[in-house]
Design a protein around this motif. Sequence first.
Motif, PDB file in Angstrom:
ATOM      1  N   GLN A  12       0.842  -1.187   0.000  1.00  0.00           N
ATOM      2  CA  GLN A  12       0.000   0.000   0.000  1.00  0.00           C
ATOM      3  C   GLN A  12       0.885   1.247   0.000  1.00  0.00           C
ATOM      4  O   GLN A  12       2.019   1.205   0.480  1.00  0.00           O
ATOM      5  CB  GLN A  12      -0.881   0.055   1.256  1.00  0.00           C
ATOM      6  N   ALA A  29      -2.893  -6.937   4.898  1.00  0.00           N
ATOM      7  CA  ALA A  29      -2.879  -6.718   3.442  1.00  0.00           C
ATOM      8  C   ALA A  29      -3.561  -7.890   2.733  1.00  0.00           C
ATOM      9  O   ALA A  29      -4.351  -7.706   1.803  1.00  0.00           O
ATOM     10  CB  ALA A  29      -1.437  -6.568   2.962  1.00  0.00           C
ATOM     11  N   ILE A  65      -5.161  -6.099  -0.747  1.00  0.00           N
ATOM     12  CA  ILE A  65      -4.808  -4.719  -1.091  1.00  0.00           C
ATOM     13  C   ILE A  65      -4.195  -4.597  -2.489  1.00  0.00           C
ATOM     14  O   ILE A  65      -3.909  -5.606  -3.151  1.00  0.00           O
ATOM     15  CB  ILE A  65      -3.777  -4.153  -0.078  1.00  0.00           C
TER      16      ILE A  65
END
Length: 458
Positions: free
Chosen positions: A112, A123, A128
Motif C-alpha cells: 500500500q 494486506a 490490497i
Amino acid sequence: MEPVLLNDVHSQLNPCRVRQLALPESSDEAASFISTWSGRVSISGRRHSMGGQPYGAETLCLDTTRLVHVLDFDTIAGTVTVECGVTWEQLIRFLHARQESVAGAWGIHQKQTGADDLTLAGALSANIHGRGLSYAPFVQDIASLRVIQPDGQILLCSRESKPALFRLVIGGYGLFGFVTELTLRLRRRCYLRRQVQSISSAEVFPAFESLAAEGHQYGDYQFNVDENSSDFLHAGILATYCPTDATPAKSQRNLSNQEWLAFLELAHSNRQAGYQKYRDFYLSTDGQVYDSDLHAFGVYLSDYSRHLAARLRTFRLSTLMITELFVPIPAFPEFMEAAAGLLRRAGAPVIYGTVRRIEPDRETFLPWARTRMACIIFNLRMVHEPTELSRAIDKFRGLIELAIVYGGTYYLTYHRYATDQQLRACYPEFDLWLKEKRERDPENKFTNDWFAGVTRRL
Ligand SMILES: Cc1cc2nc3c(=O)[nH]c(=O)nc-3n(C[C@H](O)[C@H](O)[C@H](O)COP(=O)(O)OP(=O)(O)OC[C@H]3O[C@@H](n4cnc5c(N)ncnc54)[C@H](O)[C@@H]3O)c2cc1C
C-alpha cells in the motif's frame, strides 16, 4: 481481564469495546485461544481499516503485534514466509539486512502507499493493491498461507492445497480464519527512475498505457483537490517509475515529517496554494531514482489529527476517511467530471486524491476488481460533529452510486457507509460468500463490527 476500547488509527470514527484483547506469541497459542474461547473472536493487525473489520464488540480480539518472525527465506524460489503480524517495514529491514551487497537481490512486488506500519496479513485479508501499472491485487503475490479454523485446526492453503479456502481467506476480512503465516512471492530488486508530468485527467489512462508499454512498472496520478478551481479533479500530476541503471543521488529531495504536515495543513486552510505547492514539490522530484522496495514508502504520522488541530488552532476534532472507487477505464474521464459536481457540495472537502490502474483479480471469491479498472481514491475531511458527518456520509454514498452508474464498484475495507443495495450491486457474489461463511463457521466464531453490521441488516 478488563474490556478494552479500540478504534481505527486513521479516522478514529469506529470505537469498539472488545471483551478482551489478547496478543498471542505463537500460532499454537493463537489456536488455543480460538478453540478454548466460548464466544466470538475478531482479529486485528495495525487497525488501519476504517470499516470496523479489525475488531468486534464483545469479542476476544486477537492482536497480531507479537507474531513478527520471518520463518523462511527461499532465495532459489524467491519467496519469504512470515508470521502474520510482520509489517512492511519489518519485512524490508529483514530482506535488506540478509542481502547486503547481493546482486539480483529479492524484493517486494507491491505494498500500500500512504502508510507503512501495516501488517502482511492485514494486506492479505483486505486483498490490497499498490501502484503497479500492470498488477492485479495482492492475491497475485501470495504463494500459500496457514490459517486457523474455528475448531483450532491449522490448515495449509494454496492454489493446489485447499484452493477454495485460499480464495475465501484472501480478501476475507478475517472472517474465514486466523492467518498465522503466509508465503510471499518476491521480485528482483532494482532502481526505478521517477518521471513526473502535469497532465489532465482525460490524458491519464492513455499515458499509463503508453508508459507501461515503454517499460514503466509503477505509477499514480494525484489530482487537483481545490474545489474552487476549474481544474478540480481535471488536472494533476502523473508520476511513473521505470527501471534504470542509475543510483539515487545524495541530494535527492524527500518529504520530511514537517513538510508533510505543512502540506496537510495547507490542504485544509488554503487549498489553492496547497495543491500548487504540492504539485511544484512533486515536479521537482522528476528524474529522481528510488529503490524498487522503497518507492512506495513515505511519511505518515498516525497522530496527524493532533498536529493538525494545533496548527489550525482549533479544538474541533477532524480526521480523514478514505474511499476508493473502481470504474472501467473508458468511463474514467466522465466519472471524474460527475464526481467533481458531487464533491463541490458543502462539507467534507477532498484533502487528497489519487488514481491507479488495476488488473483483474480472477482468483478470490469476493473480488473488487473483476476487469481492468481505474481506481480512484479520495481522502475526505471528517469533522467529528453530527451534521458534518452526515454530509460526508452522503458524499461517500453518492460516490459509490456514481461508480455503479459507470459500471464500477467500491472497496469494502475503507468505511461502512455503503448501503445494502450498493453492497449487493457491487458484490454480486455476496450471498454465495455468506453461504460459504455459514457452512464453514456456523457459529460465527470469527466476526467483526463490519460483518455484524451487515448481517444484522440483511
Ligand atoms: C493511510 C492509509 C493508506 C492506505 N493505502 C492503501 C493502499 O494504497 N492500497 C490499499 O489497498 N489499501 C490501502 N489502505 C487500506 C489498508 O491497506 C488496509 O486497511 C489494511 O488491511 C490495513 O492493514 P492493518 O495491518 O492495519 O490491518 P487491520 O486494519 O488491523 O485489519 C484489516 C483486516 O485484516 C484482518 N486481519 C488482520 N490480521 C489477520 C490475520 N492474522 N488473520 C486473518 N485476518 C486478519 C482483520 O480482521 C481486518 O478484517 C490504506 C489505509 C490507510 C489508513
